[in-house]
Design an enzyme around this catalytic site. Sequence first.
Site, PDB file in Angstrom:
ATOM      1  N   HIS A 135       0.757  -0.994  -0.091  1.00 15.17           N
ATOM      2  CA  HIS A 135       0.043  -0.103  -0.123  1.00 15.17           C
ATOM      3  C   HIS A 135       0.842   1.119  -0.106  1.00 15.17           C
ATOM      4  O   HIS A 135       2.112   1.220   0.414  1.00 15.17           O
ATOM      5  CB  HIS A 135      -1.085  -0.115   1.321  1.00 15.17           C
ATOM      6  CG  HIS A 135      -2.022   1.284   1.159  1.00 15.17           C
ATOM      7  ND1 HIS A 135      -1.999   2.489   1.456  1.00 15.17           N
ATOM      8  CD2 HIS A 135      -3.328   0.861   0.544  1.00 15.17           C
ATOM      9  CE1 HIS A 135      -3.089   2.822   1.065  1.00 15.17           C
ATOM     10  NE2 HIS A 135      -3.771   1.911   0.712  1.00 15.17           N
ATOM     11  N   ASP A 148      -8.017  -5.548   0.347  1.00 15.05           N
ATOM     12  CA  ASP A 148      -8.403  -6.561  -0.899  1.00 15.05           C
ATOM     13  C   ASP A 148      -8.033  -7.734  -0.460  1.00 15.05           C
ATOM     14  O   ASP A 148      -8.735  -8.776  -1.248  1.00 15.05           O
ATOM     15  CB  ASP A 148      -8.107  -5.918  -2.154  1.00 15.05           C
ATOM     16  CG  ASP A 148      -8.688  -4.792  -2.460  1.00 15.05           C
ATOM     17  OD1 ASP A 148      -9.911  -4.260  -2.103  1.00 15.05           O
ATOM     18  OD2 ASP A 148      -7.912  -3.732  -2.939  1.00 15.05           O
TER      19      ASP A 148
HETATM   20  N1  CMC Z   1       4.163  -7.366  -4.904  1.00 17.89           N
HETATM   21  C1  CMC Z   1       5.619  -7.230  -5.257  1.00 17.89           C
HETATM   22  N2  CMC Z   1       5.996  -6.121  -4.879  1.00 17.89           N
HETATM   23  C2  CMC Z   1       5.765  -4.878  -4.746  1.00 17.89           C
HETATM   24  C3  CMC Z   1       4.218  -5.002  -4.295  1.00 17.89           C
HETATM   25  C4  CMC Z   1       3.651  -6.234  -4.705  1.00 17.89           C
HETATM   26  N3  CMC Z   1       2.284  -6.382  -4.238  1.00 17.89           N
HETATM   27  N4  CMC Z   1       3.937  -3.699  -4.052  1.00 17.89           N
HETATM   28  C5  CMC Z   1       4.806  -2.931  -3.897  1.00 17.89           C
HETATM   29  N5  CMC Z   1       6.027  -3.802  -4.355  1.00 17.89           N
HETATM   30  C6  CMC Z   1       7.501  -3.519  -4.482  1.00 17.89           C
HETATM   31  C7  CMC Z   1       7.614  -2.622  -5.598  1.00 17.89           C
HETATM   32  O1  CMC Z   1       8.121  -3.298  -6.608  1.00 17.89           O
HETATM   33  C8  CMC Z   1       8.674  -1.575  -5.303  1.00 17.89           C
HETATM   34  O2  CMC Z   1       9.963  -2.048  -5.332  1.00 17.89           O
HETATM   35  P1  CMC Z   1      11.106  -1.269  -5.597  1.00 17.89           P
HETATM   36  O3  CMC Z   1      11.340  -0.364  -4.627  1.00 17.89           O
HETATM   37  O4  CMC Z   1      12.144  -2.417  -5.559  1.00 17.89           O
HETATM   38  O5  CMC Z   1      11.090  -0.772  -7.103  1.00 17.89           O
HETATM   39  C9  CMC Z   1       8.221  -1.199  -3.642  1.00 17.89           C
HETATM   40  O6  CMC Z   1       7.613  -2.619  -3.279  1.00 17.89           O
HETATM   41  C10 CMC Z   1       7.345  -0.124  -3.835  1.00 17.89           C
HETATM   42  O7  CMC Z   1       6.373  -0.242  -4.424  1.00 17.89           O
HETATM   43  P2  CMC Z   1       5.588   0.878  -5.333  1.00 17.89           P
HETATM   44  O8  CMC Z   1       4.901   0.448  -6.487  1.00 17.89           O
HETATM   45  O9  CMC Z   1       6.666   1.729  -5.885  1.00 17.89           O
HETATM   46  O10 CMC Z   1       4.728   1.669  -4.319  1.00 17.89           O
HETATM   47  P3  CMC Z   1       3.429   2.429  -4.552  1.00 17.89           P
HETATM   48  O11 CMC Z   1       2.992   3.060  -3.243  1.00 17.89           O
HETATM   49  O12 CMC Z   1       3.457   3.015  -5.779  1.00 17.89           O
HETATM   50  O13 CMC Z   1       2.078   1.374  -4.891  1.00 17.89           O
HETATM   51  C11 CMC Z   1       0.432  -0.279  -4.586  1.00 17.89           C
HETATM   52  C12 CMC Z   1       1.337   0.622  -4.025  1.00 17.89           C
HETATM   53  C13 CMC Z   1      -0.895  -0.426  -3.772  1.00 17.89           C
HETATM   54  C14 CMC Z   1      -0.111   0.069  -6.039  1.00 17.89           C
HETATM   55  C15 CMC Z   1       1.478  -1.732  -4.745  1.00 17.89           C
HETATM   56  O14 CMC Z   1       1.804  -1.996  -3.396  1.00 17.89           O
HETATM   57  C16 CMC Z   1       0.820  -2.531  -5.685  1.00 17.89           C
HETATM   58  O15 CMC Z   1       0.662  -2.460  -6.947  1.00 17.89           O
HETATM   59  N6  CMC Z   1       0.051  -3.588  -4.841  1.00 17.89           N
HETATM   60  C17 CMC Z   1      -0.782  -4.559  -5.477  1.00 17.89           C
HETATM   61  C18 CMC Z   1      -2.058  -4.117  -5.992  1.00 17.89           C
HETATM   62  C19 CMC Z   1      -2.869  -4.015  -4.929  1.00 17.89           C
HETATM   63  O16 CMC Z   1      -3.089  -4.878  -3.759  1.00 17.89           O
HETATM   64  N7  CMC Z   1      -3.831  -2.854  -4.703  1.00 17.89           N
HETATM   65  C20 CMC Z   1      -4.657  -2.531  -3.631  1.00 17.89           C
HETATM   66  C21 CMC Z   1      -4.365  -1.582  -2.679  1.00 17.89           C
HETATM   67  S1  CMC Z   1      -5.223  -1.312  -1.322  1.00 17.89           S
HETATM   68  C22 CMC Z   1      -6.975  -0.993  -1.771  1.00 17.89           C
HETATM   69  C23 CMC Z   1      -6.985   0.492  -2.450  1.00 17.89           C
HETATM   70  O17 CMC Z   1      -6.378   1.341  -2.454  1.00 17.89           O
HETATM   71  O18 CMC Z   1      -7.772   0.464  -3.631  1.00 17.89           O
END
Ligand code: CMC
Length: 438
Positions: free
Chosen positions: A315, A373
């Site tokens: 998140h 989720d």
């Molecule tokens: N699986 C594997 N690696 C992950 C994941 C994951 N689910 N989430 C983040 N990472 C890694 C990402 O690759 C990155 O690594 P690095 O720093 O080496 O590049 C690091 O963790 C930080 O991730 P980010 O994408 O820069 O973080 P963000 O804040 O932009 O993204 C997120 C947040 C929720 C979009 C992301 O964690 C994700 O894609 N999760 C899976 C989708 C998900 O479950 N979404 C629901 C969120 S909660 C409900 C809602 O808000 O609607």
Amino acid sequence: MDQSESNGAPPSEMAYLTYNGKTIELPVLSGSEGPKVLNISDLYKELDVFTYDPGFASTASCTSNITFIDGDKGRLLYRGYPIQNLAEHCDFLEVAYLLLHGELPNAQEEKEFVDSIIHHTLVHEQISNFYGGFRRDAHPMAIMVGVVGALSAFYHDSLDIHDEEQREIASIRLIAKMPTLAAMAYKYSAGQPFIYPKNNLCYSSNLLRMMFAVPCEEYIVNPVLVRAMERILILHADHEQNASTSTVRLAGSSGANPFACIASGIAALWGPAHGGANEAVLNMLYEIGSVDRIPEFIKKAKDKNDPFRLMGFGHRVYKNHDPRATVMRKTCHEVLEELGIKNDPLLNLAMELERIALQDEYFIEKKLYPNVDFYSGIIFRAMGIPTSMFTVLFAIARTVGWVAQWREMISDPTQKIGRPRQLYRGKSERKFIPLEKR
Ligand code: CMC
């Protein structure tokens, strides 16, 4: 109103920024909770530079009194109340009232609010014609984007955003009609007749009945499932300035009508990184298939060259347990027990996936925990709700948050149209060459 008044406290602290030989003061604003905020709104005027913050990771786009998240401690407050307390003790419309009006209702206020909601659950009969225009296999989120936007073509008496009474009616209409429209999307895909709402039922009972009843037999609502649905709706009702809420605010900042704004929020919610994750979690669990394949998928999630991510994990704000996921996990066990589902292979798979990921160095180091989720899909599936409807249920709940945030924005006297700037890296001005010379 100056920025110090709008934030509640005068800026007692200043930050200083020196650029190109000129130093300017940036007022440091304090909220009631959370990190301090540097007010950079005069930066461009003073120093002729913009800030660069893709994804708004360090940017507060507005002031708000509605919801607070402490991502490091895993806290979520609606109007100051911890989400766990609300999920345990309130029903959804009580929480909706709280988000909209700032205080929990007393008995009389609650009665009046519930009354106004149940008297707006019907949709204009002609709206049902819209459904017939969609393919039967249309994704219900596609239908929702269309029909919620179309409400603005039916309720002309609640489109004037400058009229407080019209804003109130539009809010009530949106919250009241979302379950009806959502259930109609489901019924359309199933080829079954639409079921009208019933005024003697609570919000969730009505939703479940409109989805699952058929005219040829009596539908008895299971109270455990109703309670679970109320809790799920409460957990999803608001989450401060997330992608869909920011979309609603941005659309609303131009003066667009509330139905169009909420339709834009539904579109933003649909993506798998946001509300679409609940559907994506279930599809991922099906793809993994069995516990012995978990290591293979954990490896894929960690591989930078593989786009696969563990859905339902991570998140932007929570760097600790998502408090909503904790309630959701408990609710999941309760629902499966009530339905007599013992040893659900999908739940076992999810719990094992969670256990393995939480022990993995990659997930520990990046502070990736299960989010709201991760378990919601398993509950919905057990209730008989098809996967494609999962994000629609999220949208029903979040409509309350969207509406509350939209109203807060409209009544903020400092509000102006949202208009971010950019770092342009395209071609500089160049000479036009006519077609015959290219
Ligand atoms: N699986 C594997 N690696 C992950 C994941 C994951 N689910 N989430 C983040 N990472 C890694 C990402 O690759 C990155 O690594 P690095 O720093 O080496 O590049 C690091 O963790 C930080 O991730 P980010 O994408 O820069 O973080 P963000 O804040 O932009 O993204 C997120 C947040 C929720 C979009 C992301 O964690 C994700 O894609 N999760 C899976 C989708 C998900 O479950 N979404 C629901 C969120 S909660 C409900 C809602 O808000 O609607």
